[in-house]
Enzyme design. Structure first.
Site, short mmCIF file in Angstrom:
data_model
loop_
_atom_site.label_atom_id
_atom_site.label_comp_id
_atom_site.label_asym_id
_atom_site.label_seq_id
_atom_site.Cartn_x
_atom_site.Cartn_y
_atom_site.Cartn_z
N HIS A 134 -14.85 1.43 10.70
CA HIS A 134 -15.18 0.40 9.73
C HIS A 134 -16.44 -0.30 10.25
O HIS A 134 -16.54 -0.62 11.43
CB HIS A 134 -13.99 -0.56 9.62
N TYR A 183 -17.03 -8.33 3.27
CA TYR A 183 -16.55 -9.66 3.65
C TYR A 183 -17.55 -10.26 4.64
O TYR A 183 -18.33 -9.55 5.29
CB TYR A 183 -15.14 -9.62 4.21
N ASP A 202 21.82 -1.74 -1.40
CA ASP A 202 22.97 -1.44 -2.24
C ASP A 202 23.11 0.07 -2.36
O ASP A 202 22.12 0.81 -2.32
CB ASP A 202 22.86 -2.10 -3.61
#
Length: 772
Positions: free
Chosen positions: A219, A244, A519
């Site tokens: 990156h 960013y 469940d």
């Protein structure tokens, strides 16, 4: 009491956080080893930009980030500068409104700003490009190495020790349990070993024979020359260009995902003090630099002062890998965890190790969530690369193709002939709808977002299920055959599974601390033979962990297949084909029978998730096509259709059928969720059925629910109810609001949708009436 002896592999921010969390709970016999020098060890922590964004589509990931903020702020290792995520297109602005809703659902305050307010919050922006932004005041920056060192120092005062320049070369085990680790020069005995090795995680797993399905990928990150920044600037995200930004004094740090995926082989890492920092590839960054300078004009006069390709860990689904390996026992993982979630993940794993269960639901992050095929190196590599592309909305000329057709049912050829449009879940190809079924003459309009991955054909399939009969592929549901005394299952379940042969019980599995695991349905096929309908590999792993000698637990999902045959004509279709008496008197609801459909040996369960009479019919995979063809041929005179998941979701919500992991998690009380009879219990909140005004908008799930202008709950599942004639949503609400007739509002892309609490089920299972 010092607790068991624990060795943690990796002194990055996750390993240090885990040592701190364990010693804080009284487990003080902890040794942390790292291949590099302490505490700038050369792993991903050493170069991490340290950004913490708390709003996430996943409630679990949001909670992990929130705890990280709280803990590091208390340690003086967090700068609460806030975050700003900007949109440059209307579609992205709509997505930011949705992310605002996630924040409301998970308790993270935020606000959607107009362009002028975005420029005020971040003066370096060219506001003429901005359509709006999402501002989260409590986000910020963590100095990762300093946070690791601070936690290590605290753990050391409680008895932990940290040893650098110790490369683990072997994971020791005996009789299926870890006994420690070894370096080139010494051994470290241990009762428990935890891999927090980050990008080296797969190598640690290989030593132990436990696959760690992550892929290291590079990156890009750069630091500019002075660009007019200041440390008070919020962290900035520009998702339309996969960028960013954070301030480093008057300089800007820029991270980019706007490049081709760059998977990394561990053998290619440099042999210096910074093995996770690869040489920068400037040609790959050209597009990113142009996009950054367009958004922030001050960068047009700046240059790159420092730049590298940093190696990070990616998984097939983008979530971390947490928990104990299936084998060897005692080997734990906290892998693929970034700085933003480091303290939260460490806390959850420490709770799990010490208390027997984490305080929050971690099924999305559980190491054992993958099927065997999803652990193959080829799948991990291809799916992690694809996940990288999907998570960051990256579009490249050479985008990797989706990893599909890994798991297909025996019915797949027939489904393809019928024009099935498939979705993928856990590697399974599942029909969403069938193109050969006609759309309605006047399809109801539906908003842009909820109409994605949906077709009006779902209405046709839902209505024909109610009117005639339909065939649904149930093969992806996990099936486990358990052989042994009934006491084994009885000891793990909340309900009474010691029922007569031929009985089907719906119950929940309990963990060792008495919490709910999931469940399940348990069909008793013989005195000591049980078919358990479960919720994926996690249930298989749990049952195997607890099976005593003499009990066999086999995952038979891949070797079997099944259909749901439901609708008013189901009995009329099936009766001439089977040697099982399918009359209501002989084969009542929640019963199981073994017999034949035509020449096919089957297990038949009188269950229905859609509010229509019928059966789940299972057989071995070798008979799958014959089962489908037998039912299909006989169904011609009854108007049988094949139907997909879109119709199924609509019908199940009309019936009030809850889905584990989506509507209910291990944090939820099964009585509050309607999985077990509530009796005299007075729960604080309930899983509640809502009917919405029919505006063409259908929630997607995870939206906030408001009462009196305040967020009070969140949506779990939603779909349009064709029998009801309105959208349906299930949501967790305070019990005081879960009263039929109460009106609430659902936040939906910046708007509020009116909803009313309804009586369940909306579609009466006896078909006497529709209830609103």
């Amino acid at each position: 009491m010092s607790g068991p002896t624990v060795v943690i592999i990796g002194a990055g921010i996750v390993g240090c956080a885990l040592a701190d969390e364990l010693t804080g709970r009284g487990w003080t016999d902890v040794t942390v080893l790292d291949r590099g020098p302490l505490f700038e060890t050369g792993g991903s922590t050493s170069h991490a930009p340290g950004l913490v964004f708390q709003i996430d589509p996943s409630r679990t990931m949001s909670r992990l980030a929130r705890y990280t903020v709280e803990k590091y702020a208390g340690l003086g290792c967090f700068s609460p500068v806030g975050s700003l995520e900007v949109a440059t297109t209307p579609a992205r602005l709509a997505e930011l409104h949705r992310r605002f809703g996630f924040g409301q659902s998970w308790g993270v305050p935020s606000s959607v700003l107009d362009p002028a307010a975005c420029a005020t919050a971040y003066p370096l922006l060219d506001k003429s490009l901005i359509a709006g932004g999402l501002h989260v005041p409590s986000d910020g920056v963590v100095p990762a190495v300093r946070a690791a060192e601070a936690q290590a120092a605290r753990a050391t005062t409680r008895g932990a020790r940290f040893l650098g320049d110790r490369t683990v070369t072997r994971v020791l085990s005996r009789a299926g349990r870890v006994t420690g680790v070894a370096t080139a020069d010494e051994e470290f005995p241990a009762d428990l070993v935890v891999s927090c090795a980050g990008l080296w995680g797969p190598a640690i797993g290989a030593m132990a024979g436990a696959p760690i399905p992550l892929l290291p990928m590079a990156h890009q990150y750069v630091r500019t020359t002075p660009a007019g920044a200041s440390d008070e600037l919020p962290i900035l995200r520009h998702p339309d260009r996969d960028l960013y930004f954070r301030a480093h004094g008057d300089r800007l740090g820029i991270g980019s995902y706007l490049h081709e995926p760059m998977p990394v082989d561990l053998a290619d890492l440099p042999g210096d003090d910074h093995p996770s920092k690869l040489p920068f590839t400037p040609d790959t960054f050209k597009q990113s630099w142009a996009a950054a300078a367009e958004l922030i004009p001050a960068l047009r006069g700046a240059t790159l002062e420092d730049a590298f390709n940093g190696v990070l860990s990616f998984t097939a689904d983008g979530f971390p890998l947490l928990g104990e390996a299936a084998s060897p026992r005692g080997l734990w993982m906290a892998e693929a965890v970034g700085v933003a979630h480091s303290a939260g993940a460490a806390k959850a794993v420490a709770e799990w190790m010490v208390d027997g269960r984490p305080a929050i639901d971690l099924h999305e992050c559980d190491l054992n969530r993958f099927d065997a095929a999803q652990l193959s190196p080829d799948y991990v590599r291809r799916r992690a690369i694809r996940s990288f592309v999907e998570v960051y909305d990256i579009v490249h000329p050479a985008d990797p193709p989706p990893v599909r057709n890994v798991r297909v049912s025996p019915f797949h050829p027939r489904q393809t002939e019928l024009g099935a449009v498939f979705g993928e879940a856990a590697g399974w190809e599942r029909p969403l709808w069938y193109a050969t079924n006609p759309p309605p003459e006047a399809p109801r309009p539906r908003d842009e977002w909820s109409s994605r991955h949906w077709s009006p054909i779902a209405e046709t399939e839902a209505r024909l299920t109610r009117r005639r009969v339909a065939l649904y592929d149930m093969t992806p549901l996990t099936r486990i055959d358990v052989t042994g005394p009934v006491g084994f299952l009885a000891g793990l379940a909340a309900g009474d599974v010691d029922r007569p042969v031929g009985t089907v019980v719906h119950t929940v599995l309990l963990d060792s601390a008495g919490g709910v695991r999931s469940d399940v349905t348990v069909a008793r096929l013989g005195e000591d033979r049980f078919r358990v309908g479960a919720n994926g590999p996690l249930d298989v792993d749990w049952l195997r962990r607890h099976a005593p000698p003499g009990v066999s637990v086999r995952d038979v999902t891949g070797g079997t297949c099944g259909v749901g045959l439901w609708g008013p004509a189901a009995r009329e279709l099936l009766a001439p084909l089977t040697d099982v008496d399918v009359s209501s008197e002989a084969f009542r609801s929640r019963q199981a029978r073994e017999g034949h459909v035509g020449t096919v040996p089957v297990v038949m369960l009188r269950l229905s998730c859609v509010g229509e009479p019928g059966w789940e019919i299972y057989t071995e995979a070798q008979y799958g096509l014959r089962l489908w063809d037998t039912l299909w041929e006989a169904g011609r005179e009854h108007g049988l259709i094949a139907a997909g998941r879109s119709a199924f979701d609509s019908l199940r919500l009309e019936k009030g059928h809850r889905t584990w992991g989506r509507d209910v998690t291990s944090e939820d009380d099964p009585y509050q969720a309607g999985l077990l009879p509530s009796g005299d219990r007075a729960p604080e909140r309930r899983l509640t059925c809502l009917v919405l005004a029919d505006t063409g908008d259908v929630p997607l799930g995870r939206e906030p629910v408001y009462a009196g202008g305040f967020p009070v709950g969140h949506v779990t599942s939603a779909a349009y109810g064709w029998s009801v004639g309105a959208p349906i949503a299930y949501a967790w609400l305070p019990s005081a609001l879960a009263v039929p007739g109460t009106q609430v509002e659902i936040g939906y892309f910046g708007r509020l949708l009116l909803a009313t609490v309804a009586t369940e089920p909306l579609f009466d299972p006896k078909q006497e009436r529709l209830r609103r």
